[in-house]
Design an enzyme around this catalytic site. Structure first.
Site, PDB file in Angstrom:
ATOM      1  N   TYR A 167     115.255  24.886 -62.402  1.00  0.00           N
ATOM      2  CA  TYR A 167     114.122  24.598 -62.607  1.00  0.00           C
ATOM      3  C   TYR A 167     113.272  24.911 -63.943  1.00  0.00           C
ATOM      4  O   TYR A 167     112.639  23.693 -64.115  1.00  0.00           O
ATOM      5  CB  TYR A 167     113.289  24.442 -61.370  1.00  0.00           C
ATOM      6  CG  TYR A 167     111.815  24.264 -60.796  1.00  0.00           C
ATOM      7  CD1 TYR A 167     111.025  22.619 -60.929  1.00  0.00           C
ATOM      8  CD2 TYR A 167     110.536  24.253 -61.448  1.00  0.00           C
ATOM      9  CE1 TYR A 167     110.076  21.965 -60.775  1.00  0.00           C
ATOM     10  CE2 TYR A 167     108.996  23.904 -61.350  1.00  0.00           C
ATOM     11  CZ  TYR A 167     109.286  23.249 -60.478  1.00  0.00           C
ATOM     12  OH  TYR A 167     108.300  21.847 -60.560  1.00  0.00           O
ATOM     13  N   THR A 172      99.597  21.034 -52.327  1.00  0.00           N
ATOM     14  CA  THR A 172      99.881  19.827 -51.879  1.00  0.00           C
ATOM     15  C   THR A 172     101.392  20.246 -50.795  1.00  0.00           C
ATOM     16  O   THR A 172     101.446  21.423 -50.771  1.00  0.00           O
ATOM     17  CB  THR A 172     101.225  20.129 -53.388  1.00  0.00           C
ATOM     18  OG1 THR A 172     102.468  20.293 -53.367  1.00  0.00           O
ATOM     19  CG2 THR A 172     100.428  19.239 -54.548  1.00  0.00           C
TER      20      THR A 172
HETATM   21  P1  NAD Z   1     106.450  16.077 -54.319  1.00  0.00           P
HETATM   22  O1  NAD Z   1     108.125  16.534 -54.365  1.00  0.00           O
HETATM   23  O2  NAD Z   1     104.990  15.547 -53.225  1.00  0.00           O
HETATM   24  O3  NAD Z   1     106.617  14.628 -54.617  1.00  0.00           O
HETATM   25  C1  NAD Z   1     108.025  14.064 -55.675  1.00  0.00           C
HETATM   26  C2  NAD Z   1     108.507  12.797 -56.184  1.00  0.00           C
HETATM   27  O4  NAD Z   1     109.071  12.664 -56.912  1.00  0.00           O
HETATM   28  C3  NAD Z   1     108.577  12.317 -54.451  1.00  0.00           C
HETATM   29  O5  NAD Z   1     107.889  11.464 -54.387  1.00  0.00           O
HETATM   30  C4  NAD Z   1     110.169  12.200 -54.559  1.00  0.00           C
HETATM   31  O6  NAD Z   1     110.013  11.222 -53.644  1.00  0.00           O
HETATM   32  C5  NAD Z   1     109.921  11.904 -56.100  1.00  0.00           C
HETATM   33  N1  NAD Z   1     111.316  11.248 -57.162  1.00  0.00           N
HETATM   34  C6  NAD Z   1     112.443  13.057 -56.825  1.00  0.00           C
HETATM   35  N2  NAD Z   1     113.201  12.558 -57.345  1.00  0.00           N
HETATM   36  C7  NAD Z   1     112.923  11.460 -57.678  1.00  0.00           C
HETATM   37  C8  NAD Z   1     113.628  10.721 -58.119  1.00  0.00           C
HETATM   38  N3  NAD Z   1     115.590  10.590 -58.865  1.00  0.00           N
HETATM   39  N4  NAD Z   1     113.624   9.010 -59.037  1.00  0.00           N
HETATM   40  C9  NAD Z   1     112.631   8.617 -58.656  1.00  0.00           C
HETATM   41  N5  NAD Z   1     111.089   9.122 -57.894  1.00  0.00           N
HETATM   42  C10 NAD Z   1     111.975  10.686 -57.405  1.00  0.00           C
HETATM   43  O7  NAD Z   1     106.007  16.724 -55.817  1.00  0.00           O
HETATM   44  P2  NAD Z   1     104.499  17.110 -56.063  1.00  0.00           P
HETATM   45  O8  NAD Z   1     104.410  18.611 -55.861  1.00  0.00           O
HETATM   46  O9  NAD Z   1     102.939  16.032 -55.868  1.00  0.00           O
HETATM   47  O10 NAD Z   1     105.363  17.543 -58.042  1.00  0.00           O
HETATM   48  C11 NAD Z   1     104.957  16.583 -59.013  1.00  0.00           C
HETATM   49  C12 NAD Z   1     105.433  17.190 -59.738  1.00  0.00           C
HETATM   50  O11 NAD Z   1     104.426  17.768 -60.315  1.00  0.00           O
HETATM   51  C13 NAD Z   1     107.238  17.832 -60.251  1.00  0.00           C
HETATM   52  O12 NAD Z   1     106.877  17.198 -61.487  1.00  0.00           O
HETATM   53  C14 NAD Z   1     106.641  19.513 -59.793  1.00  0.00           C
HETATM   54  O13 NAD Z   1     107.717  19.464 -60.279  1.00  0.00           O
HETATM   55  C15 NAD Z   1     105.118  19.360 -60.502  1.00  0.00           C
HETATM   56  N6  NAD Z   1     104.526  20.887 -60.578  1.00  0.00           N
HETATM   57  C16 NAD Z   1     103.992  20.562 -59.080  1.00  0.00           C
HETATM   58  C17 NAD Z   1     103.207  21.577 -58.579  1.00  0.00           C
HETATM   59  C18 NAD Z   1     102.601  21.700 -57.058  1.00  0.00           C
HETATM   60  O14 NAD Z   1     102.137  22.967 -57.460  1.00  0.00           O
HETATM   61  N7  NAD Z   1     102.885  21.006 -56.923  1.00  0.00           N
HETATM   62  C19 NAD Z   1     103.669  23.030 -59.798  1.00  0.00           C
HETATM   63  C20 NAD Z   1     103.802  22.899 -60.827  1.00  0.00           C
HETATM   64  C21 NAD Z   1     104.756  21.330 -61.622  1.00  0.00           C
END
Ligand code: NAD
Length: 444
Positions: free
Chosen positions: A350, A385
């Site tokens: 990641y 989240t």
């Molecule tokens: P989440 O898992 O709730 O949502 C991610 C979404 O991406 C899901 O709806 C999933 O179906 C979609 N997805 C996955 N693979 C896919 C693909 N191949 N094609 C199209 N869609 C796809 O995650 P989140 O917490 O909302 O995170 C969103 C972004 O923020 C991500 O890039 C994550 O790495 C980043 N992020 C999140 C956090 C956190 O604290 N939640 C922290 C740092 C970074």
């Protein structure tokens, strides 16, 4: 969102607060229609941008004299006049009497000249020193006050100061409630102020990947609030959530796996068929984690994370650029992570991709500038989240608190930063990675 366990309720209770467990002061977030800040601001310092700063800020804000005793909700200090290490004492003489007069949720912003673009050695040293000052002051502030540093290109003066306005409006408002201790660089690329600052994305067509839930769904909502039409993208299996987001934002749903080799063509085709235009804003939010220590990680866990988080955004953007399928002043936005900056045990796959997103932004910034656009990344820290709600109680409660604001952020905090990058008023903001982490202790 998962139901709170007894332990979690206890740790977040007034009783725990009494026992010294940090609870974080409530963040005052932006609400459309309300003033950007709830009290006047003070403009201090003396440099090449002071007059322009006063002119730009007296529109949206009430200005207060530095000597006044009433609370201030913002302080902007022009440090471009500090051109020798000896001049840095002005930071102390100006800020020392101010600090005790700041309101809760105050926004402090220091403006300096981009050090790497300064030839004179003394001036370069003084400009670089500002980073230590702002990052430390951010750690000292209480009651959800934040401190940021904006480095302005030496080619920006009062004649083209409008390039800095979108950054000031973002930092001097509840839109940046969970952004703290950050450094943003502004270039002299011409920026276009919107007709209405409450609808800065009017007429823009945006794509948001991973929009079925979590941060992506809120990014779609925030871009739509600001006036954009939104194409919501997610995997076909997430169809229900995808339709819900698309309906909510009055946009369109495009079920699509971002790793599909034809993904770029399908996006461009959808934009033309449904909206008759090119894509103006491209938000690469879709992302997955598959955590394991490297010694225990099989190929599939490694490859899946690379393909979705890094390779897909890079290849889709390249193809859309090559095909001329991006609109005027296009904004490309990557979603990185504090794990990509600091590294995280169990996340070699990641963190590789999230650091790669920063490289992606850096590698394409000149190309985007050539066509009048910009590319930036947002690096979220601990955001509330489903993903973070599912963590074990101990790491989750620590993760929430190890930042200057002593709490987790909300998806909207990430979304507001994305919306700031997406505006044509921000084409001068290019090549930045802004952390939305409450100044997490993880990473720089
Ligand atoms: P989440 O898992 O709730 O949502 C991610 C979404 O991406 C899901 O709806 C999933 O179906 C979609 N997805 C996955 N693979 C896919 C693909 N191949 N094609 C199209 N869609 C796809 O995650 P989140 O917490 O909302 O995170 C969103 C972004 O923020 C991500 O890039 C994550 O790495 C980043 N992020 C999140 C956090 C956190 O604290 N939640 C922290 C740092 C970074």
């Amino acid at each position: 969102m998962a139901k709170k366990s007894f332990l979690e309720q206890l740790i977040n209770s007034p009783l725990a607060a009494k026992a010294g467990v940090p609870q974080g002061y409530p963040l005052r977030r932006y609400k459309q229609g309300e003033p950007l800040l709830h009290a006047p601001i003070v403009v201090g310092g003396q440099g090449r941008l002071t007059d322009a700063l006063n002119t730009v800020l007296e529109g949206p804000y009430k200005l207060l004299k530095a000597e006044a005793d009433s609370p201030r909700a913002g302080i902007v200090f022009d440090a471009t006049g500090l051109t020798r290490p000896e001049d840095l004492n002005q930071l102390h003489s100006f800020f020392h009497p101010q600090i005790k007069k700041v309101a809760d949720n105050a926004r402090l912003v220091v403006i300096g000249t981009t050090p790497e673009l300064i030839d004179d050695a003394d001036a370069r040293i003084a400009a670089r020193a500002l980073e230590g000052f702002t990052r430390s002051l951010a750690k000292e502030m209480r009651k959800a006050a934040t401190v940021q540093l904006v480095y302005v290109d030496p080619a920006i003066d009062s004649s083209n100061f409008s390039t800095v306005e979108s950054t000031l409006r973002f930092l001097l408002s509840g839109k940046s409630a969970y952004v703290d201790g950050q450094v943003i660089r502004v270039t002299p690329a011409p920026a276009e102020a919107p007709a209405d600052w409450e609808k800065p994305l009017a007429g823009r067509l945006a794509v948001v990947t991973g929009a079925a839930r979590g941060i992506g769904a809120v990014i779609a909502e925030t871009l739509a609030r600001d006036g954009a039409s939104v194409i919501c993208v997610d995997i076909p299996q997430a169809g229900e959530g995808l339709t819900a987001t698309a309906n909510k934002v009055k946009g369109t749903a495009l079920p699509l796996d971002v790793t599909d080799p034809a993904a770029a063509d399908k996006l461009a085709q959808h934009a033309q068929e449904r909206y008759g235009k090119k894509i103006d804003v491209l938000v690469h939010n879709a992302g997955v984690t598959r955590d394991k220590l490297l010694a225990n990680m099989d190929d599939s866990k490694w490859n899946m994370v690379q393909n979705i988080n890094l390779i897909a955004p890079v290849r889709i953007t390249e193809k859309l650029l090559a095909a001329g399928a991006l609109g005027e002043k296009p904004a490309v936005i990557g979603v990185s992570s504090t794990s990509g900056i600091a590294g995280n045990r169990g996340q070699t796959n990641y963190a590789t991709t999230k650091a790669g997103v920063i490289g992606f932004v850096d590698s394409l910034k000149d190309r985007l500038a050539e066509i009048g656009g910009n590319i930036n990344a947002v690096a979220p820290g601990f955001i509330e989240t489903d993903m973070t709600a599912a963590m074990p109680t101990g790491p989750r409660e620590v993760g929430r608190r190890i930042n200057s604001l002593q709490q987790g952020g909300q998806p909207v905090d990430v979304a507001e930063t994305v919306a700031y990058f997406a505006s044509t008023a921000s084409t001068s903001v290019n090549g930045n990675t802004v952390r939305v982490c409450g100044q997490s202790m993880l990473g720089a």
